[in-house]
Write a protein that holds these residues in place. Structure first.
Motif, PDB file in Angstrom:
ATOM      1  N   TYR A   1       1.008  -0.762   0.349  1.00 33.75           N
ATOM      2  CA  TYR A   1       0.101   0.149  -0.515  1.00 33.75           C
ATOM      3  C   TYR A   1       0.817   0.990   0.410  1.00 33.75           C
ATOM      4  O   TYR A   1       0.317   2.268  -0.642  1.00 33.75           O
ATOM      5  CB  TYR A   1      -0.943  -0.143   0.538  1.00 33.75           C
ATOM      6  N   GLU A   2       1.729   1.484   1.311  1.00 31.33           N
ATOM      7  CA  GLU A   2       3.368   2.628   1.095  1.00 31.33           C
ATOM      8  C   GLU A   2       3.181   2.530  -0.725  1.00 31.33           C
ATOM      9  O   GLU A   2       3.876   3.330  -0.795  1.00 31.33           O
ATOM     10  CB  GLU A   2       4.161   2.255   2.308  1.00 31.33           C
ATOM     11  N   ALA A   3       4.160   1.073  -0.673  1.00 29.71           N
ATOM     12  CA  ALA A   3       4.572   1.612  -2.055  1.00 29.71           C
ATOM     13  C   ALA A   3       3.670   1.831  -2.899  1.00 29.71           C
ATOM     14  O   ALA A   3       4.182   2.816  -4.380  1.00 29.71           O
ATOM     15  CB  ALA A   3       4.947   0.536  -2.835  1.00 29.71           C
ATOM     16  N   PHE A   4       2.460   1.929  -3.244  1.00 30.08           N
ATOM     17  CA  PHE A   4       1.094   1.799  -4.083  1.00 30.08           C
ATOM     18  C   PHE A   4       0.911   3.317  -4.015  1.00 30.08           C
ATOM     19  O   PHE A   4       0.768   3.971  -5.292  1.00 30.08           O
ATOM     20  CB  PHE A   4       0.240   1.589  -4.427  1.00 30.08           C
ATOM     21  N   ILE A   5       1.008   4.020  -2.929  1.00 29.17           N
ATOM     22  CA  ILE A   5       1.062   5.575  -2.488  1.00 29.17           C
ATOM     23  C   ILE A   5       1.841   5.939  -2.742  1.00 29.17           C
ATOM     24  O   ILE A   5       2.010   7.227  -3.895  1.00 29.17           O
ATOM     25  CB  ILE A   5       0.268   5.991  -0.909  1.00 29.17           C
ATOM     26  N   ALA A   6       2.898   5.532  -3.110  1.00 34.92           N
ATOM     27  CA  ALA A   6       4.592   6.381  -3.434  1.00 34.92           C
ATOM     28  C   ALA A   6       4.335   6.773  -5.232  1.00 34.92           C
ATOM     29  O   ALA A   6       4.675   7.549  -4.875  1.00 34.92           O
ATOM     30  CB  ALA A   6       5.100   5.912  -2.727  1.00 34.92           C
ATOM     31  N   SER A   7       4.240   5.807  -5.750  1.00 36.47           N
ATOM     32  CA  SER A   7       3.685   5.834  -6.989  1.00 36.47           C
ATOM     33  C   SER A   7       2.740   7.110  -7.449  1.00 36.47           C
ATOM     34  O   SER A   7       3.419   7.380  -8.575  1.00 36.47           O
ATOM     35  CB  SER A   7       3.570   4.355  -8.035  1.00 36.47           C
ATOM     36  N   LEU A   8       1.901   7.532  -6.859  1.00 42.70           N
ATOM     37  CA  LEU A   8       0.423   7.699  -7.652  1.00 42.70           C
ATOM     38  C   LEU A   8       1.401   9.322  -6.681  1.00 42.70           C
ATOM     39  O   LEU A   8       0.552  10.144  -8.077  1.00 42.70           O
ATOM     40  CB  LEU A   8      -0.896   7.563  -6.506  1.00 42.70           C
ATOM     41  N   GLN A   9       1.281   9.824  -5.943  1.00 40.71           N
ATOM     42  CA  GLN A   9       1.983  10.932  -5.437  1.00 40.71           C
ATOM     43  C   GLN A   9       3.226  11.667  -6.540  1.00 40.71           C
ATOM     44  O   GLN A   9       2.853  12.326  -6.992  1.00 40.71           O
ATOM     45  CB  GLN A   9       2.873  10.678  -4.143  1.00 40.71           C
ATOM     46  N   ALA A  10       4.043   9.962  -7.164  1.00 40.40           N
ATOM     47  CA  ALA A  10       5.457  10.296  -7.770  1.00 40.40           C
ATOM     48  C   ALA A  10       4.528  10.691  -9.257  1.00 40.40           C
ATOM     49  O   ALA A  10       4.927  11.816 -10.468  1.00 40.40           O
ATOM     50  CB  ALA A  10       5.636   9.318  -7.634  1.00 40.40           C
ATOM     51  N   GLU A  11       3.266  10.603  -9.727  1.00 39.73           N
ATOM     52  CA  GLU A  11       3.113  11.010 -11.367  1.00 39.73           C
ATOM     53  C   GLU A  11       2.330  12.025 -10.924  1.00 39.73           C
ATOM     54  O   GLU A  11       2.107  12.660 -12.420  1.00 39.73           O
ATOM     55  CB  GLU A  11       1.820   9.249 -10.837  1.00 39.73           C
ATOM     56  N   LYS A  12       1.676  12.471 -10.025  1.00 42.01           N
ATOM     57  CA  LYS A  12       1.259  13.859  -9.344  1.00 42.01           C
ATOM     58  C   LYS A  12       1.720  14.576  -8.970  1.00 42.01           C
ATOM     59  O   LYS A  12       2.047  15.803 -10.224  1.00 42.01           O
ATOM     60  CB  LYS A  12       0.555  13.730  -8.275  1.00 42.01           C
ATOM     61  N   SER A  13       3.610  14.613  -9.371  1.00 38.49           N
ATOM     62  CA  SER A  13       3.743  15.622  -8.640  1.00 38.49           C
ATOM     63  C   SER A  13       5.033  15.851 -11.109  1.00 38.49           C
ATOM     64  O   SER A  13       5.325  16.793 -10.915  1.00 38.49           O
ATOM     65  CB  SER A  13       5.371  14.933  -7.553  1.00 38.49           C
ATOM     66  N   SER A  14       5.004  15.018 -10.616  1.00 39.24           N
ATOM     67  CA  SER A  14       5.740  15.243 -12.919  1.00 39.24           C
ATOM     68  C   SER A  14       5.060  15.463 -13.786  1.00 39.24           C
ATOM     69  O   SER A  14       3.590  15.247 -13.134  1.00 39.24           O
ATOM     70  CB  SER A  14       6.370  13.698 -12.794  1.00 39.24           C
TER      71      SER A  14
END
Length: 168
Positions: free
Chosen positions: A155-168
């Motif tokens: 779950y943590e990895a999934f949330i981190a990947s979502l935040q990385a997508e939003k920031s880029s």
């Protein structure tokens, strides 16, 4: 002296052959689930004698004799011929179990889709077309919480990947 008339053998449709076969198989040999007992089993001995040889008992009756004089009397036990059976069973029982609760792959996919689309808006999740089972917002929240509880690293990895997508 003539020949005797013999009745011709005809098939009996009233008998259930499958039940008869099962009954015969059940009476033939017992199916032993425990591998240690199955390995040490002697077909020539009775069930009670086999279990006594292994240091086990067939039932609770007669295991601890009740005497009227006193409780502290020594209990007479039969000699254990196969003590390795009990040792192997104890060793297997002492192994740690790995019954970790988990979520199905379909549920994980469903929860990830809902979080990706709606973040924490459970009412919008309930109206989504991928909500095939028409779960209520509370039911969806419970599913998301169970995913968080059973797969925290994922779950943590999934949330981190979502935040990385939003920031880029």
């Amino acid at each position: 002296m003539g020949k005797k008339a013999r009745k011709r053998n005809t098939f009996n449709y009233n008998l259930n052959r499958k039940k008869l076969k099962k009954k015969i198989m059940r009476k033939e040999k017992p199916k032993i689930e425990c591998a240690q007992i199955r390995k040490a089993w002697d077909d020539k001995k009775s069930a009670k004698q086999n279990l006594q040889d292994m240091g086990l008992s067939l039932g609770v009756k007669g295991v601890l004799p009740i005497s009227k004089k006193g409780i502290n009397e020594p209990v007479g036990r039969a000699a254990v011929v196969k003590p390795y059976v009990v040792r192997e069973m104890e060793a297997e029982a002492s192994l740690p179990t790995s019954d970790q609760p988990t979520c199905s792959s379909d549920l994980i996919e469903f929860v990830q889709h809902m979080i990706r689309e709606y973040n924490e808006d459970y009412k919008a999740m309930a109206r989504d077309e991928k909500n095939y089972y028409q779960d209520t917002p509370k039911q969806i929240k419970r599913k998301v919480d169970s995913y968080k509880r059973y797969h925290p690293k994922e779950y943590e990895a999934f949330i981190a990947s979502l935040q990385a997508e939003k920031s880029s």
